[in-house]
Design a protein around this motif. Structure first.
Motif, mmCIF file in Angstrom:
data_model
loop_
_atom_site.group_PDB
_atom_site.id
_atom_site.type_symbol
_atom_site.label_atom_id
_atom_site.label_comp_id
_atom_site.label_asym_id
_atom_site.label_seq_id
_atom_site.Cartn_x
_atom_site.Cartn_y
_atom_site.Cartn_z
ATOM 1 N N THR A 57 0.836 -1.204 0.000
ATOM 2 C CA THR A 57 0.000 0.000 0.000
ATOM 3 C C THR A 57 0.871 1.254 0.000
ATOM 4 O O THR A 57 0.604 2.219 -0.724
ATOM 5 C CB THR A 57 -0.940 -0.003 1.218
ATOM 6 O OG1 THR A 57 -1.760 -1.171 1.179
ATOM 7 C CG2 THR A 57 -1.815 1.241 1.228
ATOM 8 N N VAL A 58 1.934 1.240 0.814
ATOM 9 C CA VAL A 58 2.883 2.357 0.836
ATOM 10 C C VAL A 58 3.469 2.573 -0.554
ATOM 11 O O VAL A 58 3.532 3.708 -1.067
ATOM 12 C CB VAL A 58 4.007 2.095 1.863
ATOM 13 C CG1 VAL A 58 5.147 3.096 1.693
ATOM 14 C CG2 VAL A 58 3.468 2.151 3.275
ATOM 15 N N LEU A 59 3.897 1.496 -1.185
ATOM 16 C CA LEU A 59 4.530 1.602 -2.499
ATOM 17 C C LEU A 59 3.539 2.034 -3.575
ATOM 18 O O LEU A 59 3.862 2.879 -4.430
ATOM 19 C CB LEU A 59 5.157 0.266 -2.877
ATOM 20 C CG LEU A 59 6.334 -0.182 -2.007
ATOM 21 C CD1 LEU A 59 6.740 -1.599 -2.352
ATOM 22 C CD2 LEU A 59 7.516 0.764 -2.151
ATOM 23 N N GLN A 60 2.348 1.474 -3.546
ATOM 24 C CA GLN A 60 1.358 1.825 -4.567
ATOM 25 C C GLN A 60 1.009 3.312 -4.512
ATOM 26 O O GLN A 60 0.932 3.979 -5.553
ATOM 27 C CB GLN A 60 0.098 0.981 -4.406
ATOM 28 C CG GLN A 60 -0.951 1.259 -5.483
ATOM 29 C CD GLN A 60 -2.108 0.276 -5.444
ATOM 30 O OE1 GLN A 60 -2.063 -0.730 -4.737
ATOM 31 N NE2 GLN A 60 -3.144 0.549 -6.214
ATOM 32 N N THR A 61 0.811 3.831 -3.324
ATOM 33 C CA THR A 61 0.494 5.248 -3.183
ATOM 34 C C THR A 61 1.614 6.119 -3.744
ATOM 35 O O THR A 61 1.379 7.080 -4.496
ATOM 36 C CB THR A 61 0.251 5.592 -1.709
ATOM 37 O OG1 THR A 61 -0.850 4.818 -1.213
ATOM 38 C CG2 THR A 61 -0.066 7.069 -1.536
ATOM 39 N N LEU A 62 2.843 5.786 -3.393
ATOM 40 C CA LEU A 62 3.995 6.554 -3.853
ATOM 41 C C LEU A 62 4.133 6.492 -5.371
ATOM 42 O O LEU A 62 4.364 7.515 -6.037
ATOM 43 C CB LEU A 62 5.260 6.013 -3.176
ATOM 44 C CG LEU A 62 6.565 6.773 -3.407
ATOM 45 C CD1 LEU A 62 6.491 8.160 -2.798
ATOM 46 C CD2 LEU A 62 7.730 5.983 -2.794
ATOM 47 N N LEU A 63 3.980 5.310 -5.931
ATOM 48 C CA LEU A 63 4.157 5.124 -7.371
ATOM 49 C C LEU A 63 3.030 5.781 -8.170
ATOM 50 O O LEU A 63 3.278 6.401 -9.213
ATOM 51 C CB LEU A 63 4.250 3.634 -7.692
ATOM 52 C CG LEU A 63 5.557 2.960 -7.260
ATOM 53 C CD1 LEU A 63 5.412 1.447 -7.225
ATOM 54 C CD2 LEU A 63 6.700 3.366 -8.185
ATOM 55 N N GLU A 64 1.801 5.664 -7.702
ATOM 56 C CA GLU A 64 0.692 6.306 -8.415
ATOM 57 C C GLU A 64 0.843 7.823 -8.404
ATOM 58 O O GLU A 64 0.552 8.496 -9.420
ATOM 59 C CB GLU A 64 -0.640 5.882 -7.799
ATOM 60 C CG GLU A 64 -1.016 4.445 -8.139
ATOM 61 C CD GLU A 64 -2.323 4.004 -7.527
ATOM 62 O OE1 GLU A 64 -2.902 3.016 -8.028
ATOM 63 O OE2 GLU A 64 -2.765 4.633 -6.528
ATOM 64 N N ASN A 65 1.334 8.379 -7.316
ATOM 65 C CA ASN A 65 1.560 9.819 -7.249
ATOM 66 C C ASN A 65 2.645 10.268 -8.226
ATOM 67 O O ASN A 65 2.693 11.435 -8.622
ATOM 68 C CB ASN A 65 1.940 10.242 -5.827
ATOM 69 C CG ASN A 65 0.766 10.178 -4.876
ATOM 70 O OD1 ASN A 65 -0.395 10.178 -5.291
ATOM 71 N ND2 ASN A 65 1.045 10.099 -3.578
ATOM 72 N N ALA A 66 3.517 9.321 -8.614
ATOM 73 C CA ALA A 66 4.591 9.626 -9.566
ATOM 74 C C ALA A 66 4.202 9.307 -11.003
ATOM 75 O O ALA A 66 5.041 9.415 -11.905
ATOM 76 C CB ALA A 66 5.851 8.860 -9.186
#
Length: 382
Positions: free
Chosen positions: A28-37
């Motif tokens: 979840t941490v990674l998905q949020t970060l990647l989608e924001n990028a």
């Protein structure tokens, strides 16, 4: 331009208690970060296992660079043996402590941070693909395999892939993996006839048959190695009878072996050999042997060439060390990726992985991000 801090990201991931197969919030941490990028993210969950696919760039692009890694971790052991909180991500004397800090949340953090900064600063002519699983430390049935199955259905393709597992024994930069040995386990149950030890002629003792079989297997020279692989090994790991009586010949006994094999062999070929040797012993002793075999992965090799040259050049530029091309160690998810595209592994020093007080040098995490960033730059500059 604000840079993504791989140490902060490693700490955030370590704080997620993702003991396999629990996701623990890491994906979840990674998905949020990647989608924001700007990455297109898809959760590819299967069989109670959480997995994440992320792509920057057009689907089906002719050229794509992939990273693979995992956020699940092995159990803690006895928490009281830890000098630091296992999921605290505390930093002391330049080391970040916590389960998964080395294997391999730091590796995931490094390639995620490198990928985000790369596509933000210098959008490439191609795609960057990240496949991150929560099932590498477990059965590995519904992890990277599930991601690759989904990619095949969806028409997603990595041209090449780098797996971010720890690969360096002692010094940062000294080794990359261009292949892995195969691994398999075999369980044997030898059955005879129970009887009184004072009248052995009225019984059929399975113990001598098992002893003979294990000696034959352990004494056999499988091979003498190849150009890129060490000699294959066979280890007898247990012989169990469970007989507490001294005047009883047991009805059955069990044993297990583990084989690590190079590219001379296949799991199928070794399975045939094991069953054939068991049949020979049964013929000699009159026993019955049941054999159960599990092949964890076949041996594979990505021949030295463009991918290993690309990675080796980047590693030397950032560390001053030309990495050795190795096939040593256990298995990794590269054994699945190799059927999809050429794959090489490179990551941190792995001395404390799976250990109590697992920890990673924070300067190495920063250095690993720089290596991955250089690899991306050089790959898309070709």
């Amino acid at each position: 331009m604000t840079q993504t801090d791989p140490v902060d990201l490693t700490a955030a991931l370590v704080r997620c208690p993702s003991v396999t197969p629990e996701e623990g919030g890491a994906l979840t941490v990674l998905q949020t970060l990647l989608e924001n990028a700007g990455f297109a993210c898809t959760r590819v969950d299967r069989g109670g296992v959480s997995n994440l696919f992320a792509r920057w760039g057009d689907k089906g692009h002719a050229r794509s660079f992939g990273f693979n890694g995992h956020t699940d971790v092995v159990p803690l052991g006895n928490p009281d043996d830890w000098s630091m909180p296992p999921f605290g991500a505390k930093i002391k004397d330049g080391m970040l402590y916590g389960r998964g800090s080395t294997d391999m949340k730091s590796g995931v953090a490094a390639f995620v941070a490198a990928a985000i900064d790369f596509v933000t600063d210098t959008p490439p002519d191609g795609a960057v693909i990240l496949t991150i699983t929560g099932d590498e430390e477990g059965d590995a049935i519904d992890g990277t395999v599930a991601l690759l199955d989904w990619m095949a259905i969806e028409g997603e393709q990595m041209s090449v892939c780098l797996v971010g597992e720890p690969t360096c024994p002692d010094r940062m930069g000294e080794m990359m993996k261009i292949g892995r040995r195969g691994s398999m386990n075999a369980w044997f149950k030898v059955t005879g006839t129970q009887g009184h030890s004072a009248y052995p002629h009225r019984a059929l003792n399975p113990m001598p048959a098992m002893a003979r079989l294990m000696d034959v297997l352990a004494s056999h020279e499988l091979d003498r190695g190849t150009d890129h692989f060490d000699t294959s090994t066979l280890a007898v790991v247990t012989i169990d009878t469970g007989n507490s009586a001294t005047n009883v010949i047991p009805a059955e006994t069990r044993a297990c072996i583990n084989i690590r094999f190079n590219d001379i062999h296949t799991g199928e070929g070794l399975s045939y050999w094991l069953r054939d040797e068991a049949a020979k012993v049964d013929a000699a002793f009159g026993t019955r042997t049941d054999v159960k075999i599990k092949i964890s992965g076949e041996a594979f090799l990505t021949p030295p060439g463009p991918l290993s040259d690309l990675i080796g050049k980047a590693v030397k530029a950032e560390t001053g060390i030309a990495p050795e091309l190795s096939t040593s160690g256990g298995t990794s998810d590269a054994r699945f990726v190799k059927d999809h595209c050429p794959v090489v592994e490179f990551g941190l020093v792995g001395q404390t992985m799976h250990a109590v007080d697992e920890r990673v040098a924070v300067d190495q995490v920063v250095q690993l991000k720089a290596i991955y960033a250089r690899i991306l730059k050089d790959y898309f500059a070709q």
